[in-house]
Every structure is written in C-alpha cells, then in structure tokens.
Design a protein around this motif. Structure first.
Motif, PDB file in Angstrom:
ATOM      1  N   VAL A   1     -24.432   7.038 -12.104  1.00 60.36           N
ATOM      2  CA  VAL A   1     -25.405   7.286 -13.177  1.00 60.36           C
ATOM      3  C   VAL A   1     -25.500   6.089 -14.108  1.00 60.36           C
ATOM      4  CG1 VAL A   1     -25.802   8.632 -15.265  1.00 60.36           C
ATOM      5  CG2 VAL A   1     -25.338   9.796 -13.115  1.00 60.36           C
ATOM      6  N   TYR A   2     -24.354   5.565 -14.537  1.00 64.66           N
ATOM      7  CA  TYR A   2     -24.381   4.397 -15.427  1.00 64.66           C
ATOM      8  C   TYR A   2     -24.894   3.159 -14.687  1.00 64.66           C
ATOM      9  CZ  TYR A   2     -22.121   6.526 -19.458  1.00 64.66           C
ATOM     10  OH  TYR A   2     -21.859   7.287 -20.558  1.00 64.66           O
ATOM     11  N   SER A   3     -24.545   3.024 -13.413  1.00 64.64           N
ATOM     12  CA  SER A   3     -24.981   1.855 -12.643  1.00 64.64           C
ATOM     13  C   SER A   3     -26.491   1.843 -12.430  1.00 64.64           C
ATOM     14  CB  SER A   3     -24.268   1.831 -11.284  1.00 64.64           C
ATOM     15  OG  SER A   3     -22.876   1.753 -11.448  1.00 64.64           O
ATOM     16  N   VAL A   4     -27.083   3.024 -12.376  1.00 63.06           N
ATOM     17  CA  VAL A   4     -28.534   3.104 -12.152  1.00 63.06           C
ATOM     18  C   VAL A   4     -29.289   3.161 -13.469  1.00 63.06           C
ATOM     19  CG1 VAL A   4     -30.380   4.548 -11.207  1.00 63.06           C
ATOM     20  CG2 VAL A   4     -28.295   4.176  -9.886  1.00 63.06           C
ATOM     21  N   CYS A   5     -28.819   3.964 -14.417  1.00 61.19           N
ATOM     22  CA  CYS A   5     -29.594   4.229 -15.638  1.00 61.19           C
ATOM     23  C   CYS A   5     -29.700   3.006 -16.547  1.00 61.19           C
ATOM     24  CB  CYS A   5     -28.969   5.394 -16.402  1.00 61.19           C
ATOM     25  SG  CYS A   5     -29.168   6.982 -15.593  1.00 61.19           S
ATOM     26  N   ILE A   6     -28.611   2.262 -16.702  1.00 55.80           N
ATOM     27  CA  ILE A   6     -28.667   1.106 -17.608  1.00 55.80           C
ATOM     28  C   ILE A   6     -29.615   0.031 -17.081  1.00 55.80           C
ATOM     29  CG2 ILE A   6     -27.304  -0.775 -18.594  1.00 55.80           C
ATOM     30  CD1 ILE A   6     -24.989   1.161 -18.899  1.00 55.80           C
ATOM     31  N   PRO A   7     -29.497  -0.425 -15.823  1.00 56.00           N
ATOM     32  CA  PRO A   7     -30.483  -1.402 -15.323  1.00 56.00           C
ATOM     33  C   PRO A   7     -31.909  -0.842 -15.289  1.00 56.00           C
ATOM     34  CG  PRO A   7     -28.549  -1.366 -13.895  1.00 56.00           C
ATOM     35  CD  PRO A   7     -28.438  -0.196 -14.808  1.00 56.00           C
ATOM     36  N   LEU A   8     -32.055   0.435 -14.933  1.00 57.22           N
ATOM     37  CA  LEU A   8     -33.392   1.026 -14.888  1.00 57.22           C
ATOM     38  C   LEU A   8     -33.993   1.110 -16.282  1.00 57.22           C
ATOM     39  CD1 LEU A   8     -35.628   2.362 -13.231  1.00 57.22           C
ATOM     40  CD2 LEU A   8     -34.420   4.544 -13.500  1.00 57.22           C
ATOM     41  N   GLY A   9     -33.192   1.487 -17.264  1.00 58.87           N
ATOM     42  CA  GLY A   9     -33.687   1.536 -18.638  1.00 58.87           C
ATOM     43  C   GLY A   9     -34.090   0.160 -19.156  1.00 58.87           C
ATOM     44  N   ILE A  10     -33.316  -0.873 -18.805  1.00 57.47           N
ATOM     45  CA  ILE A  10     -33.657  -2.238 -19.207  1.00 57.47           C
ATOM     46  C   ILE A  10     -34.975  -2.661 -18.573  1.00 57.47           C
ATOM     47  CG2 ILE A  10     -32.936  -4.657 -19.055  1.00 57.47           C
ATOM     48  CD1 ILE A  10     -30.029  -3.646 -19.132  1.00 57.47           C
ATOM     49  N   ALA A  11     -35.118  -2.396 -17.266  1.00 55.18           N
ATOM     50  CA  ALA A  11     -36.349  -2.773 -16.573  1.00 55.18           C
ATOM     51  C   ALA A  11     -37.561  -2.028 -17.129  1.00 55.18           C
ATOM     52  CB  ALA A  11     -36.201  -2.497 -15.080  1.00 55.18           C
ATOM     53  N   LYS A  12     -37.393  -0.760 -17.474  1.00 54.40           N
ATOM     54  CA  LYS A  12     -38.512   0.021 -18.017  1.00 54.40           C
ATOM     55  C   LYS A  12     -38.903  -0.472 -19.409  1.00 54.40           C
ATOM     56  CE  LYS A  12     -38.513   4.495 -17.567  1.00 54.40           C
ATOM     57  NZ  LYS A  12     -39.825   4.649 -16.913  1.00 54.40           N
ATOM     58  N   ALA A  13     -37.893  -0.898 -20.203  1.00 50.65           N
ATOM     59  CA  ALA A  13     -38.202  -1.402 -21.542  1.00 50.65           C
ATOM     60  C   ALA A  13     -38.948  -2.736 -21.467  1.00 50.65           C
ATOM     61  CB  ALA A  13     -36.914  -1.551 -22.345  1.00 50.65           C
ATOM     62  N   ILE A  14     -38.516  -3.603 -20.545  1.00 48.85           N
ATOM     63  CA  ILE A  14     -39.168  -4.904 -20.412  1.00 48.85           C
ATOM     64  C   ILE A  14     -40.582  -4.760 -19.850  1.00 48.85           C
ATOM     65  CG2 ILE A  14     -39.032  -7.129 -19.213  1.00 48.85           C
ATOM     66  CD1 ILE A  14     -35.989  -6.892 -19.357  1.00 48.85           C
TER      67      ILE A  14
ATOM     68  N   LEU B   1     -35.760 -19.558 -28.362  1.00 52.19           N
ATOM     69  CA  LEU B   1     -34.918 -18.882 -27.377  1.00 52.19           C
ATOM     70  C   LEU B   1     -35.802 -18.148 -26.370  1.00 52.19           C
ATOM     71  CD1 LEU B   1     -31.851 -18.361 -26.828  1.00 52.19           C
ATOM     72  CD2 LEU B   1     -32.150 -16.159 -27.965  1.00 52.19           C
ATOM     73  N   SER B   2     -35.462 -18.239 -25.102  1.00 52.92           N
ATOM     74  CA  SER B   2     -36.266 -17.577 -24.074  1.00 52.92           C
ATOM     75  C   SER B   2     -36.161 -16.055 -24.211  1.00 52.92           C
ATOM     76  CB  SER B   2     -35.813 -17.999 -22.677  1.00 52.92           C
ATOM     77  OG  SER B   2     -34.480 -17.551 -22.438  1.00 52.92           O
ATOM     78  N   PHE B   3     -37.174 -15.369 -23.719  1.00 49.08           N
ATOM     79  CA  PHE B   3     -37.197 -13.906 -23.826  1.00 49.08           C
ATOM     80  C   PHE B   3     -36.017 -13.292 -23.076  1.00 49.08           C
ATOM     81  CE2 PHE B   3     -38.561  -9.742 -22.208  1.00 49.08           C
ATOM     82  CZ  PHE B   3     -38.835  -9.099 -23.408  1.00 49.08           C
ATOM     83  N   LYS B   4     -35.671 -13.872 -21.938  1.00 49.93           N
ATOM     84  CA  LYS B   4     -34.558 -13.348 -21.144  1.00 49.93           C
ATOM     85  C   LYS B   4     -33.249 -13.436 -21.916  1.00 49.93           C
ATOM     86  CE  LYS B   4     -32.243 -13.951 -16.674  1.00 49.93           C
ATOM     87  NZ  LYS B   4     -32.233 -14.719 -15.403  1.00 49.93           N
ATOM     88  N   LYS B   5     -33.010 -14.591 -22.564  1.00 47.80           N
ATOM     89  CA  LYS B   5     -31.785 -14.733 -23.340  1.00 47.80           C
ATOM     90  C   LYS B   5     -31.802 -13.859 -24.580  1.00 47.80           C
ATOM     91  CE  LYS B   5     -30.597 -19.430 -21.879  1.00 47.80           C
ATOM     92  NZ  LYS B   5     -30.344 -20.823 -22.335  1.00 47.80           N
TER      93      LYS B   5
END
Length: 343
Positions: free
Chosen positions: A131-144, A250-254
């Motif tokens: 759950v943590y391995s999927v939700c955190i990266p997925l939440g980051i991708a959805k926010a970006i 500063l770049s958006f990624k950083k």
C-alpha cells in the motif's frame, strides 16, 4: 524528547486499565455468556434425548441444571465475585502472561492467538508494504499531473476499488479465477500435499494461496492514502517557499523532491504508527471467504460465541499495539519534520 516518550509510555498504563475495565464490565452484563450457553446446550441434549411432554418434565427441561451446578459454573468462570475483584484477579493473571482459557475450546487463549498471529502478520505486513509502495508514488504522480488523463483514469480506478467491499471482490475472484478457470486455489494457506513438495514448490504454493486474499485485503486501501498524498503535495506545491525556490532557478523536479515532498509526508507519517494494530486485526469476512484462520476471524467468532477470555485476550494485544503505534507515529513525525521537538 526522552522525557516526552517516557511520559507517553507511562500513560499507556492508565489508558490500558481504562480500556480493559470498560470491556470487562460489558462482558459481565451482556447476556448469553458461557453459563447461559451451557444451559442451552443441556436443554438441547435433553430435547434430543426425547423427554416426555408432561408439565413436570417441561418445567424440569426449562432449567436442566441445579442451583448447585450453576453456582459451581459461576465459581469456575469467575462470575461469583464482584466485578471489580474479578477484574483485578484477571489483570493480575495478565501481568504474569496468563490470558486465561477459552470457554468454547478450553484451550489457553495465548496459544490460540499465537497460532494465528503469523498468518495475520504475513498478510498485514505485505499489505502495508504494498500500500505504501503504491500509494506514495501514485499520489506524487497524480499531484504533478493534476487534471490530466492519467489523474482522471487512476482516480476512477481507485474509487471503484474503494466502493467495492473486499469480501465481495474475494468472492468474485474465487468464482472466476479459482472455481471457473482454476488458476488459483479455492482457499486456505497451503495445499494438502504441502509437506511433500520441494522448497521452491512450497514457496510457489504459498504465493498462489496468497495472491487472491491479498488483492481482497488491499482493494480498498489505496484511496485514502493516495489522495492524502496527492492533496498534501498539491498544497505544498502552491506554497510560497516552493514558488520562491522555483523563481530562484531551482528546477521543478528538485522543488518537488527536495522541498515539497518531505513536508507532504508528515500526514502519512502521522498515520503510520496506527497501522501497527491494523496489521494484526485482519478482516474476518475476507478470512471467512478464503478459509484463513487469522486474528480477524478468531475475534469475530469469539464475540459471536461469547468467548470472553479470547475477546479480552485479543483486546489486550490490540490495545497495547495501538498505543505503542501512537508513539511510533510521533517518532515518524519527528523524523520527517525536523521542526518538531517533543518537550
């Protein structure tokens, strides 16, 4: 900080006493306890023995146990003493590691719980990690990628999974993938010939028995965590300090991964410790569907059967884990947010 955590650890004692004494009192006044169950069983045995229908026998059948027998049963189960004294005696046994004996199976409560802890831990830890391995990266991708096709599509998928109960998903998976196509086993943890398999075959057998219950466990767990991560990160991306960092070159990624992400993990860290008790609780419906003897099913059956020693034994373990989990949440917040200082 050390003084703060010492105070938190000391607060576990009165909180534990408050939780257990409340449930202990409830078990003493709720009808349908072990004595009532034995009377009902005796009545059923008399009925099956074929008693006559005379008035005298009917009266005797309504109360098959004598007053002396009932008093002996009350003494055996500890119902002959006042509630407070019974609680203190039970608490004294708990302090020595004795959780009592089941009134249904007549086995030590700790041995019953100990047999099911590895199963619940197995599914709980794997579910928590995934759950943590999927939700955190997925939440980051959805926010970006907010309002993009990816964001909309994943939102639909996540909400559909949240809307369907896990046990319903489990039944559908069993009907389609186990009964109809016979890709996965129908239930249980291992096959009947598990002991005759090689080490690699045993590992593959456990994995085959794990996949369907794990999907049912996790299907509704992604929504809250994913959207919590997404919304918190979006709030931080719109903050002044992130916009200032980007304006300075500063770049958006950083800006995302070096500044906004760490602050966005604070709500995630707050709820992390509470999941410690959830890891062991399980889901009795999913365990019932897949024929898994975990803690969830044991707790449900003990409540239904009024097996109070097992109910209280599970309460002892789950309440302690929950309170320790709250302290772990504070530690996680202090690690993620350096501004937090516990005094």
């Amino acid at each position: 900080m050390a003084a703060y955590f010492i105070r938190r650890l000391l607060l576990i004692i009165p909180t534990f006493i408050g939780i257990t004494i409340m449930v202990f009192i409830i078990t003493r006044f709720v009808p349908g306890g072990p004595i009532e169950r034995m009377i009902a069983q005796a009545q059923q045995m008399q009925s099956m023995a074929g008693g006559t229908l005379t008035g005298a026998l009917s009266k005797e059948q309504s109360q098959p146990l004598s007053e002396e027998q009932i008093k002996e049963l009350k003494k055996y189960y500890g119902f002959d003493k006042p509630v407070l004294i019974s609680y203190l005696l039970w608490l004294g046994k708990v302090m020595t590691g004795d959780l009592g004996v089941s009134t249904r199976y007549y086995d030590p409560v700790w041995s019953m719980i100990k047999e099911r802890i590895p199963i619940s831990l197995y599914f709980g830890i794997i579910s928590l990690f995934l759950v943590y391995s999927v939700c955190i990266p997925l939440g980051i991708a959805k926010a970006i990628k907010h309002k993009s096709s990816f964001d909309n599509l994943t939102s639909i998928i996540v909400f559909i999974g949240y809307a369907i109960p896990g046990w319903v998903v489990g039944v559908l998976l069993l009907v389609l993938l186990a009964a109809h196509w016979e890709i996965f086993p129908l239930g249980g943890m291992v096959s009947d010939n598990f002991e005759d398999l090689t080490v690699i075959a045993k590992l593959l057998d456990i994995i085959r028995h794990t996949i369907l219950p794990l999907i049912a466990y996790m299907i509704g767990s992604f929504t809250v965590m994913t959207f919590l991560m997404k919304n918190t990160l979006m709030d931080n991306l719109s903050s002044d300090y992130v916009r200032t960092a980007i304006a300075k070159g500063l770049s958006f990624k950083k800006a995302v991964f070096k500044h906004a992400l760490r602050n966005s993990l604070i709500p995630i860290a707050t709820s992390f410790g509470n999941n410690v008790s959830v890891v062991l609780s399980g889901s009795f419906l999913i365990e019932k569907v897949f024929n898994i003897n975990g803690m969830g099913l044991l707790g449900y059956e003990s409540v239904v059967e009024r097996d109070y020693p097992v109910v209280l034994g599970i309460l002892v373990i789950s309440s302690l884990l929950f309170m320790i989990g709250n302290i772990l949440s504070d530690i996680c917040v202090a690690i993620v947010d350096p501004r937090v200082r516990f005094e």
